[in-house]
Motif scaffolding. Structure first.
Motif, PDB file in Angstrom:
ATOM      1  N   THR A  16      -9.138   1.156   7.027  1.00 11.13           N
ATOM      2  CA  THR A  16      -9.221  -0.120   6.294  1.00 11.13           C
ATOM      3  C   THR A  16      -8.686  -1.206   7.213  1.00 11.13           C
ATOM      4  O   THR A  16      -7.633  -1.028   7.840  1.00 11.13           O
ATOM      5  CB  THR A  16      -8.378  -0.067   4.996  1.00 11.13           C
ATOM      6  OG1 THR A  16      -9.016   0.842   4.090  1.00 11.13           O
ATOM      7  CG2 THR A  16      -8.286  -1.421   4.335  1.00 11.13           C
ATOM      8  N   ILE A  60      -5.380  -0.179   8.823  1.00  7.48           N
ATOM      9  CA  ILE A  60      -4.670   0.960   8.221  1.00  7.48           C
ATOM     10  C   ILE A  60      -5.547   2.200   8.364  1.00  7.48           C
ATOM     11  O   ILE A  60      -6.593   2.298   7.713  1.00  7.48           O
ATOM     12  CB  ILE A  60      -4.344   0.701   6.731  1.00  7.48           C
ATOM     13  CG1 ILE A  60      -3.640  -0.652   6.539  1.00  7.48           C
ATOM     14  CG2 ILE A  60      -3.496   1.839   6.162  1.00  7.48           C
ATOM     15  CD1 ILE A  60      -3.477  -1.095   5.094  1.00  7.48           C
ATOM     16  N   PHE A  64       0.861  -1.180   0.000  1.00  8.68           N
ATOM     17  CA  PHE A  64       0.000   0.000   0.000  1.00  8.68           C
ATOM     18  C   PHE A  64       0.901   1.235   0.000  1.00  8.68           C
ATOM     19  O   PHE A  64       2.133   1.116   0.052  1.00  8.68           O
ATOM     20  CB  PHE A  64      -0.958  -0.010   1.195  1.00  8.68           C
ATOM     21  CG  PHE A  64      -0.327  -0.377   2.510  1.00  8.68           C
ATOM     22  CD1 PHE A  64       0.168   0.597   3.357  1.00  8.68           C
ATOM     23  CD2 PHE A  64      -0.204  -1.713   2.901  1.00  8.68           C
ATOM     24  CE1 PHE A  64       0.769   0.269   4.560  1.00  8.68           C
ATOM     25  CE2 PHE A  64       0.392  -2.060   4.112  1.00  8.68           C
ATOM     26  CZ  PHE A  64       0.880  -1.052   4.935  1.00  8.68           C
ATOM     27  N   LYS A  65       0.293   2.438  -0.037  1.00  9.80           N
ATOM     28  CA  LYS A  65       1.064   3.679  -0.178  1.00  9.80           C
ATOM     29  C   LYS A  65       2.103   3.837   0.927  1.00  9.80           C
ATOM     30  O   LYS A  65       1.846   3.498   2.085  1.00  9.80           O
ATOM     31  CB  LYS A  65       0.105   4.879  -0.149  1.00  9.80           C
ATOM     32  CG  LYS A  65      -0.785   4.967  -1.373  1.00  9.80           C
ATOM     33  CD  LYS A  65      -1.789   6.094  -1.212  1.00  9.80           C
ATOM     34  CE  LYS A  65      -2.766   6.131  -2.367  1.00  9.80           C
ATOM     35  NZ  LYS A  65      -3.833   7.112  -2.138  1.00  9.80           N
ATOM     36  N   GLN A  89       3.111   6.407   2.452  1.00 14.65           N
ATOM     37  CA  GLN A  89       2.760   7.327   3.554  1.00 14.65           C
ATOM     38  C   GLN A  89       1.780   6.702   4.548  1.00 14.65           C
ATOM     39  O   GLN A  89       1.545   7.262   5.613  1.00 14.65           O
ATOM     40  CB  GLN A  89       2.216   8.658   3.022  1.00 14.65           C
ATOM     41  CG  GLN A  89       0.979   8.532   2.131  1.00 14.65           C
ATOM     42  CD  GLN A  89       1.330   8.530   0.672  1.00 14.65           C
ATOM     43  OE1 GLN A  89       2.285   7.888   0.276  1.00 14.65           O
ATOM     44  NE2 GLN A  89       0.553   9.244  -0.144  1.00 14.65           N
ATOM     45  N   SER A  90       1.204   5.538   4.192  1.00 15.37           N
ATOM     46  CA  SER A  90       0.277   4.848   5.105  1.00 15.37           C
ATOM     47  C   SER A  90       1.030   3.824   5.961  1.00 15.37           C
ATOM     48  O   SER A  90       2.071   3.317   5.557  1.00 15.37           O
ATOM     49  CB  SER A  90      -0.821   4.132   4.329  1.00 15.37           C
ATOM     50  OG  SER A  90      -1.637   5.061   3.669  1.00 15.37           O
ATOM     51  N   TYR A 149      -6.672   6.293   8.055  1.00 17.14           N
ATOM     52  CA  TYR A 149      -6.602   7.371   7.051  1.00 17.14           C
ATOM     53  C   TYR A 149      -6.502   6.835   5.609  1.00 17.14           C
ATOM     54  O   TYR A 149      -5.852   7.420   4.766  1.00 17.14           O
ATOM     55  CB  TYR A 149      -5.407   8.318   7.317  1.00 17.14           C
ATOM     56  CG  TYR A 149      -5.192   8.627   8.763  1.00 17.14           C
ATOM     57  CD1 TYR A 149      -6.171   9.303   9.502  1.00 17.14           C
ATOM     58  CD2 TYR A 149      -4.042   8.215   9.424  1.00 17.14           C
ATOM     59  CE1 TYR A 149      -5.988   9.582  10.845  1.00 17.14           C
ATOM     60  CE2 TYR A 149      -3.851   8.491  10.776  1.00 17.14           C
ATOM     61  CZ  TYR A 149      -4.828   9.159  11.477  1.00 17.14           C
ATOM     62  OH  TYR A 149      -4.660   9.425  12.806  1.00 17.14           O
ATOM     63  N   PHE A 150      -7.146   5.684   5.361  1.00 17.44           N
ATOM     64  CA  PHE A 150      -7.002   5.057   4.051  1.00 17.44           C
ATOM     65  C   PHE A 150      -8.210   4.174   3.775  1.00 17.44           C
ATOM     66  O   PHE A 150      -8.669   3.464   4.661  1.00 17.44           O
ATOM     67  CB  PHE A 150      -5.703   4.220   4.079  1.00 17.44           C
ATOM     68  CG  PHE A 150      -5.510   3.292   2.905  1.00 17.44           C
ATOM     69  CD1 PHE A 150      -5.035   3.765   1.696  1.00 17.44           C
ATOM     70  CD2 PHE A 150      -5.781   1.923   3.024  1.00 17.44           C
ATOM     71  CE1 PHE A 150      -4.835   2.896   0.624  1.00 17.44           C
ATOM     72  CE2 PHE A 150      -5.586   1.054   1.963  1.00 17.44           C
ATOM     73  CZ  PHE A 150      -5.113   1.550   0.755  1.00 17.44           C
ATOM     74  N   GLY A 206       3.964   1.187   4.549  1.00 20.76           N
ATOM     75  CA  GLY A 206       3.782   0.731   3.174  1.00 20.76           C
ATOM     76  C   GLY A 206       5.112   0.635   2.445  1.00 20.76           C
ATOM     77  O   GLY A 206       6.020   1.435   2.668  1.00 20.76           O
TER      78      GLY A 206
END
Length: 425
Positions: free
Chosen positions: A415, A384, A303-304, A306-307, A386-387, A352
């Motif tokens: 999530t 997770i 995943f990103k 920043q996550s 903020y996602f 991530g």
């Protein structure tokens, strides 16, 4: 048509309490329920609806109790089952635990609740917050002569009381998505779906009207917003709280409602889209005959960057006759749980794009037992913040109230793992 009578039975089938709503079914008919249930159980033909002559028993089991509704006619079965489950929910709100003991200890309140929950076989007030306004735990403190019907019972808006006041008007919106995923040993995704819920915590004065705007694909197509710039999501199996105006949603996809006070689930939805595994797992299991087994597990955050995934737990199955565990992890800690035959690798914080490794070494008995059972899959748990994996967004939350106060909506996205499994070879 709905229920004629409702019974609460103990585990042996003896009635603890009952309420006859229509009088068209003899109360002695319930004596036939338990023998019928046991007979069907022996035959392996147990069903949620049992019939004896012209009488039908619609039943559910909770803890050590049976909740049974009887009817003569062709009743709306889904309505009756919804009512029985809602009754359990209301009793749990009142007594915390719903068991035989809690029914015996609270006969008066149970009778009062059965009176209010249903009238002439049709569900009435089933919202526990509203019921708690006039059926209190201190039943004996109710003064006679001052009895009045609570306004919420006669209101069009039965889920919200009038006259609610807050110094600070706020709405907290939680968008929670669970990822269900099944990956086979070759790394192919066999099943993937997203199950989402939008939960609200409402601290608003008066009778506010709320309008929620999402990046819903159908809405974007209706309003001409669909394009490369606007990312939209196609929602399936949408279910709403009773406060949402369904006719308005069907017409122009506007989610408009007068909310209950406090916590509630506004809506749930599902997306059966191909989801890229958020945490990718690779495992190698080497068995050295009659001596030891070595397990290597590699986990990668897909995943990103920043996550960050929090509270990651990877459950790796091990042979049931393994002993003498030794672990080496590049991050986090590993623990052997012999009663479940798994190693749980716990990682507090998993950014991530990162990749981590865990090695486990187990001894095996010299006499190897036959491998009859298949190897269970590796399970993964995570959260997770903020996602959202689907890309759903709250575009706006409009709060309209006749006094014209300003209110703050707060949005949080989460999530988390649902049924997330990776098969091993």
């Amino acid at each position: 048509m709905s229920a004629s009578a409702v019974f609460i039975l103990d585990v042996k089938g003896k009635p603890l309490i009952s309420r006859n709503y229509k009088g068209d079914v003899a109360m002695t008919e319930i004596d036939n329920f338990m023998p019928l249930l046991m007979q069907r159980e022996e035959e392996g033909a147990l069903a949620p609806l049992l019939s004896h002559g012209r009488v039908h028993f619609l039943w559910i089991k909770h803890s050590n109790l049976y909740l049974v509704a009887t009817t003569l006619k062709n009743a709306n079965a889904s309505l009756v089952y919804s009512f029985l489950y809602k009754t359990v929910e209301v009793f749990c709100e009142y007594f915390k635990e719903l068991e035989e003991e809690s029914i015996r200890d609270n006969f008066v309140i149970v009778y009062e609740l059965l009176d209010e929950l249903m009238d002439f076989g049709f569900p009435q007030t089933t919202d526990s917050k509203i019921l708690q306004e006039y059926i209190t735990q201190q039943g004996n403190k109710l003064e006679t002569g001052k009895s009045r019907v609570p306004p919420t019972v006669t209101n069009a808006v039965s889920w919200r009381s009038e006259g609610i006041k807050y110094k600070k008007n706020e709405v907290f919106i939680d968008v929670i998505e669970s990822v269900n995923l099944l990956v086979n040993a070759n790394g192919s995704v066999l099943l993937s779906e997203i199950v989402g819920t939008i939960k609200l915590k409402v601290f608003l004065s008066g009778m506010p009207e709320l309008r929620l705007g999402l990046n819903d694909r159908v809405l974007f197509e209706l309003t001409g917003l669909s394009g490369s710039k606007n990312k939209s999501v196609e929602l399936e199996d949408v279910k709403f709280h009773q406060c949402v105006r369904l006719s308005r949603f069907d017409n122009d996809r506007t989610i408009s409602f007068i909310p209950p006070d406090g916590d509630f689930e506004l809506m749930s939805y599902r997306l059966s889209t191909q989801v890229k595994p958020l945490i990718w797992i690779e495992s190698v299991i080497e068995k050295f005959s009659h001596s030891r087994v070595e397990i290597m597990v590699k986990a990668k955050g897909q995943f990103k960057k920043q996550s960050v995934a929090n509270g990651v737990e990877i459950s790796v199955p091990v042979p049931s006759d393994a002993d003498s565990p030794r672990f080496k992890t590049s991050v986090g800690s590993a623990k052997y749980v012999p009663e479940k035959n798994v190693v749980i690798w716990s990682i507090k914080s998993f950014p991530g794009g990162k990749e981590y490794l865990m090695r486990a070494h187990f001894g095996l008995p010299s006499v190897e037992k036959e491998e009859v059972e298949g190897r269970p899959p590796i399970g993964v748990k995570f959260e997770i913040p903020y996602f959202t994996v689907s890309g759903i967004q709250v575009r706006y939350m409009k709060i309209i109230e006749k006094s014209g106060y300003q209110a703050l909506p707060w949005v949080r996205y989460i999530t988390q793992s649902g049924d997330y499994q990776v098969r091993t070879s």
